[in-house]
Design a protein around this motif. Sequence first.
Motif, PDB file in Angstrom:
ATOM      1  N   ASP A 211       9.297 -18.558   6.653  1.00 53.07           N
ATOM      2  CA  ASP A 211       8.814 -19.024   5.357  1.00 53.07           C
ATOM      3  C   ASP A 211       8.208 -17.892   4.527  1.00 53.07           C
ATOM      4  O   ASP A 211       7.532 -17.012   5.061  1.00 53.07           O
ATOM      5  CB  ASP A 211       7.751 -20.116   5.518  1.00 53.07           C
ATOM      6  CG  ASP A 211       8.324 -21.413   6.058  1.00 53.07           C
ATOM      7  OD1 ASP A 211       9.546 -21.630   5.891  1.00 53.07           O
ATOM      8  OD2 ASP A 211       7.560 -22.203   6.646  1.00 53.07           O
ATOM      9  N   VAL A 212       8.458 -17.947   3.218  1.00 53.03           N
ATOM     10  CA  VAL A 212       7.834 -17.013   2.287  1.00 53.03           C
ATOM     11  C   VAL A 212       6.408 -17.475   2.022  1.00 53.03           C
ATOM     12  O   VAL A 212       6.186 -18.574   1.495  1.00 53.03           O
ATOM     13  CB  VAL A 212       8.625 -16.939   0.967  1.00 53.03           C
ATOM     14  CG1 VAL A 212       7.868 -16.077  -0.055  1.00 53.03           C
ATOM     15  CG2 VAL A 212      10.010 -16.364   1.202  1.00 53.03           C
ATOM     16  N   LEU A 213       5.458 -16.652   2.394  1.00 56.85           N
ATOM     17  CA  LEU A 213       4.050 -16.959   2.137  1.00 56.85           C
ATOM     18  C   LEU A 213       3.721 -16.716   0.668  1.00 56.85           C
ATOM     19  O   LEU A 213       3.016 -17.489   0.017  1.00 56.85           O
ATOM     20  CB  LEU A 213       3.172 -16.082   3.030  1.00 56.85           C
ATOM     21  CG  LEU A 213       1.664 -16.302   2.973  1.00 56.85           C
ATOM     22  CD1 LEU A 213       1.296 -17.662   3.552  1.00 56.85           C
ATOM     23  CD2 LEU A 213       0.942 -15.191   3.752  1.00 56.85           C
ATOM     24  N   GLY A 214       4.260 -15.625   0.132  1.00 57.51           N
ATOM     25  CA  GLY A 214       4.017 -15.240  -1.255  1.00 57.51           C
ATOM     26  C   GLY A 214       4.397 -13.781  -1.402  1.00 57.51           C
ATOM     27  O   GLY A 214       5.102 -13.213  -0.568  1.00 57.51           O
ATOM     28  N   GLY A 215       3.914 -13.167  -2.464  1.00 54.77           N
ATOM     29  CA  GLY A 215       4.217 -11.755  -2.673  1.00 54.77           C
ATOM     30  C   GLY A 215       3.682 -11.269  -3.996  1.00 54.77           C
ATOM     31  O   GLY A 215       3.036 -12.004  -4.749  1.00 54.77           O
ATOM     32  N   GLY A 216       3.962 -10.008  -4.293  1.00 59.47           N
ATOM     33  CA  GLY A 216       3.494  -9.416  -5.539  1.00 59.47           C
ATOM     34  C   GLY A 216       4.150  -8.063  -5.753  1.00 59.47           C
ATOM     35  O   GLY A 216       5.057  -7.657  -5.016  1.00 59.47           O
ATOM     36  N   ILE A 217       3.672  -7.372  -6.765  1.00 62.13           N
ATOM     37  CA  ILE A 217       4.220  -6.062  -7.125  1.00 62.13           C
ATOM     38  C   ILE A 217       3.359  -4.958  -6.505  1.00 62.13           C
ATOM     39  O   ILE A 217       2.130  -5.003  -6.561  1.00 62.13           O
ATOM     40  CB  ILE A 217       4.247  -5.889  -8.665  1.00 62.13           C
ATOM     41  CG1 ILE A 217       4.995  -7.057  -9.320  1.00 62.13           C
ATOM     42  CG2 ILE A 217       4.894  -4.552  -9.029  1.00 62.13           C
ATOM     43  CD1 ILE A 217       6.451  -7.163  -8.945  1.00 62.13           C
ATOM     44  N   ILE A 218       4.032  -3.972  -5.920  1.00 61.92           N
ATOM     45  CA  ILE A 218       3.300  -2.852  -5.310  1.00 61.92           C
ATOM     46  C   ILE A 218       2.679  -1.998  -6.412  1.00 61.92           C
ATOM     47  O   ILE A 218       3.387  -1.445  -7.251  1.00 61.92           O
ATOM     48  CB  ILE A 218       4.236  -2.000  -4.437  1.00 61.92           C
ATOM     49  CG1 ILE A 218       4.804  -2.833  -3.286  1.00 61.92           C
ATOM     50  CG2 ILE A 218       3.488  -0.772  -3.894  1.00 61.92           C
ATOM     51  CD1 ILE A 218       5.862  -2.117  -2.468  1.00 61.92           C
ATOM     52  N   ARG A 219       1.350  -1.915  -6.406  1.00 63.94           N
ATOM     53  CA  ARG A 219       0.652  -1.062  -7.363  1.00 63.94           C
ATOM     54  C   ARG A 219       0.604   0.380  -6.874  1.00 63.94           C
ATOM     55  O   ARG A 219       0.861   1.319  -7.631  1.00 63.94           O
ATOM     56  CB  ARG A 219      -0.786  -1.562  -7.580  1.00 63.94           C
ATOM     57  CG  ARG A 219      -1.598  -0.644  -8.502  1.00 63.94           C
ATOM     58  CD  ARG A 219      -3.093  -0.945  -8.443  1.00 63.94           C
ATOM     59  NE  ARG A 219      -3.412  -2.184  -9.147  1.00 63.94           N
ATOM     60  CZ  ARG A 219      -4.643  -2.686  -9.227  1.00 63.94           C
ATOM     61  NH1 ARG A 219      -5.648  -2.057  -8.632  1.00 63.94           N
ATOM     62  NH2 ARG A 219      -4.861  -3.809  -9.873  1.00 63.94           N
ATOM     63  N   SER A 220       0.275   0.563  -5.595  1.00 60.72           N
ATOM     64  CA  SER A 220       0.135   1.917  -5.062  1.00 60.72           C
ATOM     65  C   SER A 220       0.239   1.892  -3.548  1.00 60.72           C
ATOM     66  O   SER A 220       0.066   0.847  -2.912  1.00 60.72           O
ATOM     67  CB  SER A 220      -1.212   2.521  -5.474  1.00 60.72           C
ATOM     68  OG  SER A 220      -2.282   1.710  -5.010  1.00 60.72           O
ATOM     69  N   ALA A 221       0.529   3.065  -2.997  1.00 63.03           N
ATOM     70  CA  ALA A 221       0.546   3.236  -1.546  1.00 63.03           C
ATOM     71  C   ALA A 221      -0.815   3.730  -1.089  1.00 63.03           C
ATOM     72  O   ALA A 221      -1.540   4.404  -1.829  1.00 63.03           O
ATOM     73  CB  ALA A 221       1.634   4.228  -1.147  1.00 63.03           C
ATOM     74  N   ILE A 222      -1.159   3.382   0.133  1.00 61.86           N
ATOM     75  CA  ILE A 222      -2.369   3.894   0.769  1.00 61.86           C
ATOM     76  C   ILE A 222      -1.913   4.884   1.828  1.00 61.86           C
ATOM     77  O   ILE A 222      -1.254   4.523   2.796  1.00 61.86           O
ATOM     78  CB  ILE A 222      -3.194   2.760   1.407  1.00 61.86           C
ATOM     79  CG1 ILE A 222      -3.594   1.730   0.350  1.00 61.86           C
ATOM     80  CG2 ILE A 222      -4.426   3.331   2.109  1.00 61.86           C
ATOM     81  CD1 ILE A 222      -4.219   0.476   0.925  1.00 61.86           C
TER      82      ILE A 222
END
Length: 349
Positions: A337-348
């Motif tokens: 199942d897809v929990l959710g998501g978003g756009i990658i702002r930056s890498a750590i």
Amino acid sequence: MEKRRIAVAMSGGVDSSLTAALLQEQGHEVVGITMELSDCSAGAIKDARIVADFLGIPHHVANFRALFQEKVIDYFLNEYAAGRTPNPCVACNPNVKFGGLLQQAAELGCDYLATGHYARVHYNEATGRYNISKGTDGSKDQAYALYRLRQEQLAHVMTPLGGWVKTDTRAEAAKRSLPVANKPESQEICFVPDDYKEYLLQHRPELKQPGDIVDTSGRVLGRHEGIAFYTIGQRKGLGIAAEKPLYVVGLDAAHNQVIAGDNQEVFGKGIVVESLNWVAIPELREPMEAGVKIRYGAGEAEAVLVPQADGTVQVEFAAPQRAITPGQSAVFYIGSDVLGGGIIRSAIK
């Protein structure tokens, strides 16, 4: 399922064509709709109309050129200008295909909009939410591209091919003598005819703005033609003679710099994710373990999702991930199942 009036988003390809045929065989009243998005849509419209005539169903063309320009093409160009790498399908799905097209379907008196996506949309009675799950065909996980759909949209979406694999789709299309049974797969970006760099130059010539290629300490190594033409993890095309292979590890739009480093510097231990949309849950309130994909076609990485006070989520990977790319989507999974998501702002790092 009781008989319904269902609109099918017909792209002129084999997946959406078989979707229309299957729903018709189940006794539903099927209406075909094809989106006119750009000059590249002519072939899709023609093939979709041929299939609709073959099936004996009505076919409509929805002119979404202006909406597509605003929500997808302008977004695509602006993101590259900002040193980010966008996924246009992720922008198109909630705004155009399941935004404008879903509204068009409702205006035609349809209860649902069906698509040929290899994903499963279903209602979870325990949570009272609509879920998106991976399709049976693991090589075509299109659940990733649907993660931005809202609950009110998912309530009217059908994906009949969620339990199918592509080889069976072609076989069944051929069995039904569908005119597009052997049509090749569509190209990755529907509005970019050939090379995306040529497209950027044609539509935003100002993006060809030379600048410095620097290492992670700021030392100048060479020159670039414009940050929009480089992607994180890229090795070829840097034009730098070095003792060890160099890769693009960052794009600094503010200083118009391409940052290069060795292979180890391409990896990151985490990401900051913004512009979130939750599917299986209303919101993330406490840290949670999940599988995370940082781009379409990537494998899932084990991680912990940590909600932040500013509304972002910090993703902490169990193992470092390669070529984390700002602008791409990070999609979170619990099982299938897809929990959710978003756009990658930056890498750590």
